[in-house]
Motif scaffolding. Structure first.
Motif, PDB file in Angstrom:
ATOM      1  N   ILE A   1      82.055  36.408  32.255  1.00 43.25           N
ATOM      2  CA  ILE A   1      82.192  37.870  32.249  1.00 43.25           C
ATOM      3  C   ILE A   1      83.663  38.257  32.201  1.00 43.25           C
ATOM      4  CG2 ILE A   1      81.880  39.945  33.664  1.00 43.25           C
ATOM      5  CD1 ILE A   1      79.182  38.768  34.539  1.00 43.25           C
ATOM      6  N   LEU A   2      84.503  37.579  32.980  1.00 45.19           N
ATOM      7  CA  LEU A   2      85.934  37.861  32.980  1.00 45.19           C
ATOM      8  C   LEU A   2      86.543  37.587  31.597  1.00 45.19           C
ATOM      9  CD1 LEU A   2      88.375  38.710  34.653  1.00 45.19           C
ATOM     10  CD2 LEU A   2      88.714  36.300  35.214  1.00 45.19           C
ATOM     11  N   ALA A   3      86.149  36.482  30.959  1.00 43.53           N
ATOM     12  CA  ALA A   3      86.674  36.151  29.626  1.00 43.53           C
ATOM     13  C   ALA A   3      86.241  37.199  28.595  1.00 43.53           C
ATOM     14  CB  ALA A   3      86.196  34.766  29.201  1.00 43.53           C
ATOM     15  N   ILE A   4      85.006  37.660  28.674  1.00 46.29           N
ATOM     16  CA  ILE A   4      84.521  38.688  27.752  1.00 46.29           C
ATOM     17  C   ILE A   4      85.273  39.996  27.981  1.00 46.29           C
ATOM     18  CG2 ILE A   4      82.520  40.115  27.140  1.00 46.29           C
ATOM     19  CD1 ILE A   4      80.789  37.619  27.789  1.00 46.29           C
ATOM     20  N   GLN A   5      85.488  40.358  29.233  1.00 42.77           N
ATOM     21  CA  GLN A   5      86.233  41.591  29.537  1.00 42.77           C
ATOM     22  C   GLN A   5      87.662  41.513  29.006  1.00 42.77           C
ATOM     23  OE1 GLN A   5      85.639  41.730  33.796  1.00 42.77           O
ATOM     24  NE2 GLN A   5      84.011  43.258  33.608  1.00 42.77           N
ATOM     25  N   GLN A   6      88.318  40.360  29.172  1.00 40.68           N
ATOM     26  CA  GLN A   6      89.679  40.206  28.659  1.00 40.68           C
ATOM     27  C   GLN A   6      89.702  40.307  27.140  1.00 40.68           C
ATOM     28  OE1 GLN A   6      90.818  36.446  30.329  1.00 40.68           O
ATOM     29  NE2 GLN A   6      91.527  37.367  32.251  1.00 40.68           N
ATOM     30  N   TYR A   7      88.700  39.721  26.483  1.00 40.83           N
ATOM     31  CA  TYR A   7      88.619  39.798  25.025  1.00 40.83           C
ATOM     32  C   TYR A   7      88.431  41.243  24.562  1.00 40.83           C
ATOM     33  CZ  TYR A   7      86.910  39.334  20.292  1.00 40.83           C
ATOM     34  OH  TYR A   7      86.742  39.477  18.944  1.00 40.83           O
TER      35      TYR A   7
END
Length: 148
Positions: free
Chosen positions: A14-20
């Protein structure tokens, strides 16, 4: 969005998707509409599936722009069908463009359903049926498109 959890955890995904999503560029054609950046804070774990993430849909108002807002570009039926499937419009499929359609300018793209328009003209007949496809950008100027 399904996540392969053998190499990461759900919170990390979820954190990686939000950063993307936060790093996504804004839409130069419609800066006032919701963008991917706006979705970053709404990415959550799916309530029923343990390996899925829920990302809300972007609600965009897809109406033709006002008639005088953008120069108009007309493509033939086959080019219009390909564009609806995600293809780019290329010179052979472009039938007509208004004289103020310049290189790198935003244009309103229409499909001439009957393909009666003469290639290189500056518009279509008011009686010919057309369909608005969306807003695009001219990579080449009008003169270059119709001189090829």
């Amino acid at each position: 969005l399904r996540i392969h959890l053998h190499r990461t955890t759900l919170p990390e995904a979820i954190l990686a998707i939000q950063q993307y999503l936060r790093s996504a560029p804004s839409d130069p054609f419609s800066p006032s509409l919701p963008t991917l950046r706006d979705l970053a804070d709404h990415v959550v774990a799916h309530p029923l599936l343990e390996d899925a993430v829920s990302i809300p849909k972007i609600h965009r108002d897809v109406r033709p722009p006002p008639a005088d807002a953008l120069p108009r570009l007309w493509v033939d039926r086959k080019c219009g069908e390909a564009m609806l499937r995600g293809a780019h419009g290329y010179s052979p499929g472009i039938l007509a463009a208004e004289r103020n359609a310049k290189e790198c300018a935003a244009v309103a793209v229409f499909v001439d359903i009957m393909s009666r328009t003469t290639r290189g003209s500056t518009g279509v007949s008011a009686t010919d049926p057309t369909l608005f496809l969306g807003v695009g950008r001219m990579e080449l100027g009008r003169a270059h498109i119709f001189n090829t």
